[in-house]
Design an enzyme around this catalytic site. Structure first.
Site, PDB file in Angstrom:
ATOM      1  N   GLY A 116       0.804  -1.222   0.000  1.00 33.80           N
ATOM      2  CA  GLY A 116       0.000   0.000   0.000  1.00 33.80           C
ATOM      3  C   GLY A 116       0.835   1.270   0.000  1.00 33.80           C
ATOM      4  CB  CYS A 117       4.222   2.215   0.690  1.00 37.22           C
ATOM      5  SG  CYS A 117       3.871   2.185   2.437  1.00 37.22           S
ATOM      6  CD  GLU A 118       2.393   7.186  -4.924  1.00 37.98           C
ATOM      7  OE1 GLU A 118       3.142   7.521  -5.849  1.00 37.98           O
ATOM      8  OE2 GLU A 118       1.624   7.961  -4.355  1.00 37.98           O
ATOM      9  CB  SER A 119       8.430   4.642  -1.820  1.00 33.73           C
ATOM     10  OG  SER A 119       7.859   5.001  -0.589  1.00 33.73           O
ATOM     11  N   GLY A 167      -0.158   4.814   2.501  1.00 35.97           N
ATOM     12  CA  GLY A 167       1.010   4.013   2.813  1.00 35.97           C
ATOM     13  C   GLY A 167       1.373   4.175   4.279  1.00 35.97           C
TER      14      GLY A 167
END
Ligand SMILES: Cc1ncc(COP(=O)(O)O)c(C=O)c1O
Lengths: 135, 405
Positions: free
Chosen positions: A53-56, A124
């Site tokens: 769920g984190c972009e990074s 995130g």
């Protein structure tokens, strides 16, 4: 700036972030904080330790010692490493029960961080908070 | 005479506000463009003076609304040179238009048939076809690019006598590359395939002529061409629209209903179930009107000159991977080794510069280019050379800042 994480007292981190007067300040402070955290090894960056769920990419390892939680974290984005330093400064060395008592979202807001993160990255961060507060 | 974008700025009041303490520099136009007063006023006017449901009531306001609504269809038909306005179907965007076709053609597909797309596709022009393939047993095939983002020479062999559908983007949203559409459409037609062109990234920049393209379907979204969100277009040739099974049913799209059976309405209504997005339609027509009063080729040349300027500056600066073509594109897509694009994005944002960092809804393309995502600056007619330079300056500053250990 090579202070290991342990030497940054929460109050310092909080004061530094709260002193930020602009987005640019917050950015620079987070980048600086990111350097205070040791990186994880390749072996530690497992799929299991990865937060969805984190972009990074974000990895978070929780270790329990004498009923207290200790954390190791890493991200491929510097800013996220800075955010992790800030979040973990709030919870490290506390018991799960104590952590669950905290209003972490409110505390992050106090650190100027909620407005800083875009909503997709906030999601995130929510996933990170979930992991920190779960069994 | 060189086009002067500042002449357009008063039409876009949103752009004159500061972002944090900096001038707002909006370079995320491939995600959505800002809307000119033409569009804002048209929408206001609709609610102030002729709001009513269309095709239903027989009263003063309803007649006015219906007239303007159908005039808008004519405006859009002219905008893309569609021969008949009944070939223009309102959808909520490119995504819904593609889904309308993917569901509508399902009854014609058999196991072993092939659906061909390109590796440049946005998820909107990939997932509906992949799912259609799953449902029907058809095979999804993908025209490859080389690792440099260029087209492989030998793509003719991908068009076979089993190719039933060929769907391709006109321009890649992620890296700005154009597809050699004419050649590909010819190959598809030789095999008797249905052809769909995703014009989502093209309509704001290029004059579109669907008859010259000669594709069966052409789709786009209003919000990427200075129009409102929630409205888009499915254009189709008559026979192509006629074979589509409506994938939504309900009011508006019927002529006669009993509990036993329903007789569907004629085109375009057959494919427009429910009360349409009337304000969106009115706004989209205003966006077309706005564009039609402009010298479109001059706007395009300007946007391309901005992208080219940025490309050249960043190329000279060195240490930056550029994924977009050097010329004839209106966006620049890049990454910097060892620096996360989200970090670059955050710094640009802190300086008031709006760009997009991510996979641009094109995971397979990113995988093929060997990156997790790119940073994209995409230009519109209202962007200035100062803004292009500001983007470069702030990006280079961010790189310096993030590189030092
Ligand atoms: C090439 C392309 N196709 C399709 C779409 C989907 O458009 P929408 O989300 O407006 O339906 C986009 C939007 O980013 C796009 O860039």
């Amino acid at each position: 700036m090579t202070d290991p994480l342990g030497q940054q007292r929460p109050i310092d981190i909080k004061a530094q972030l709260q002193a930020c007067r602009s987005k640019e300040d917050t950015f620079k402070t987070l980048v600086m904080l990111s350097k205070t955290q040791p990186r994880l090894t390749a072996e530690e960056k497992t799929e299991d330790n990865k937060i969805k769920g984190c972009e990074s990419a974000v990895w978070l390892i929780i270790e329990e010692k004498d009923g207290l939680r200790h954390f190791k974290a890493d991200s491929d984005a510097k800013l996220m490493r800075g955010v992790l330093v800030a979040i973990l400064s709030l919870v490290k060395g506390k018991s799960l029960a104590d952590i669950q008592q905290m209003d972490l979202k409110a505390e992050l807001a106090e650190l100027n961080l909620s407005s800083y993160l875009t909503s997709s990255r906030t999601n995130g961060v929510l996933a990170i908070l979930d992991k920190i507060t779960s069994h | 005479m060189v086009f002067d974008p500042t002449s357009l700025r008063p039409l876009f009041p949103i752009l004159s506000q500061p972002a944090y303490d900096h001038p707002l520099v909006y370079l995320d136009n491939a995600a959505t463009t800002q809307k000119p007063l033409w569009v804002l006023d048209a929408i206001q006017d609709y609610y102030r003076s002729f709001n009513a449901n269309v095709h239903r009531g027989a009263h003063f306001l309803s007649d006015r609304a219906t007239n303007r609504f159908e005039q808008a269809r004519e405006t859009v038909a002219r905008f893309i040179n569609a021969p008949l306005q009944s070939h223009v179907i309102w959808t909520k965007g490119a995504t819904e238009a593609i889904n309308t076709v993917a569901y509508g053609l399902e009854h014609l597909l058999e196991k072993g048939d092939e659906i061909l797309i390109t590796s440049l596709e946005h998820h909107a022009n990939l997932v509906p076809w992949q799912q259609l393939a799953f449902r029907t047993g058809a095979r999804l095939r993908v025209l490859p690019l080389t690792s440099k983002g260029e087209w492989e020479e030998e793509y003719a062999r991908y068009f076979t006598d089993r190719t039933r559908i060929f769907a391709a983007t006109q321009i890649s949203n992620a890296i700005g590359t154009s597809t050699p559409l004419q050649v590909m459409l010819d190959l598809a037609k030789q095999q008797g395939a249905f052809t769909l062109v995703d014009g989502a990234q093209a309509v704001a920049h290029y004059p579109v002529d669907v008859q010259a393209l000669d594709c069966d379907f052409y789709v786009f979204s209003g919000h990427k061409m200075y129009g409102p969100t929630g409205i888009g277009v499915l254009y189709g040739k008559n026979h192509a629209l006629e074979v589509l099974m409506p994938y939504q049913t309900g009011g508006e799209m019927v002529r006669h209903v009993s509990h036993q059976a329903t007789e569907f309405n004629v085109l375009p209504y057959r494919l427009e179930a429910g009360t349409p997005h009337i304000e969106g339609v009115i706004g989209l027509a205003a966006a077309c009107d706005f564009l039609c009063t402009q010298d479109r080729l001059a706007l395009l040349a300007w946007e391309q000159s901005l992208a080219r300027h940025v490309y050249t500056r960043l190329h000279k600066a060195g240490g930056i991977e550029l994924y977009s073509p050097e010329k004839n594109t209106t966006l620049v897509s890049l990454s910097v080794p060892n620096i996360h694009i989200l970090d670059l994005n955050a710094y640009l944002d802190s300086q008031g510069v709006a760009v997009r960092a991510g996979s641009h809804c094109a995971h397979p393309l990113m995988a093929q280019l060997g990156v997790a995502g790119t940073l994209r600056a995409s230009f519109a007619c209202y962007n200035t050379m100062e803004e292009a330079n500001r983007f470069c300056d702030v990006l280079l500053e961010a790189i310096d800042l993030l590189n030092e250990e």
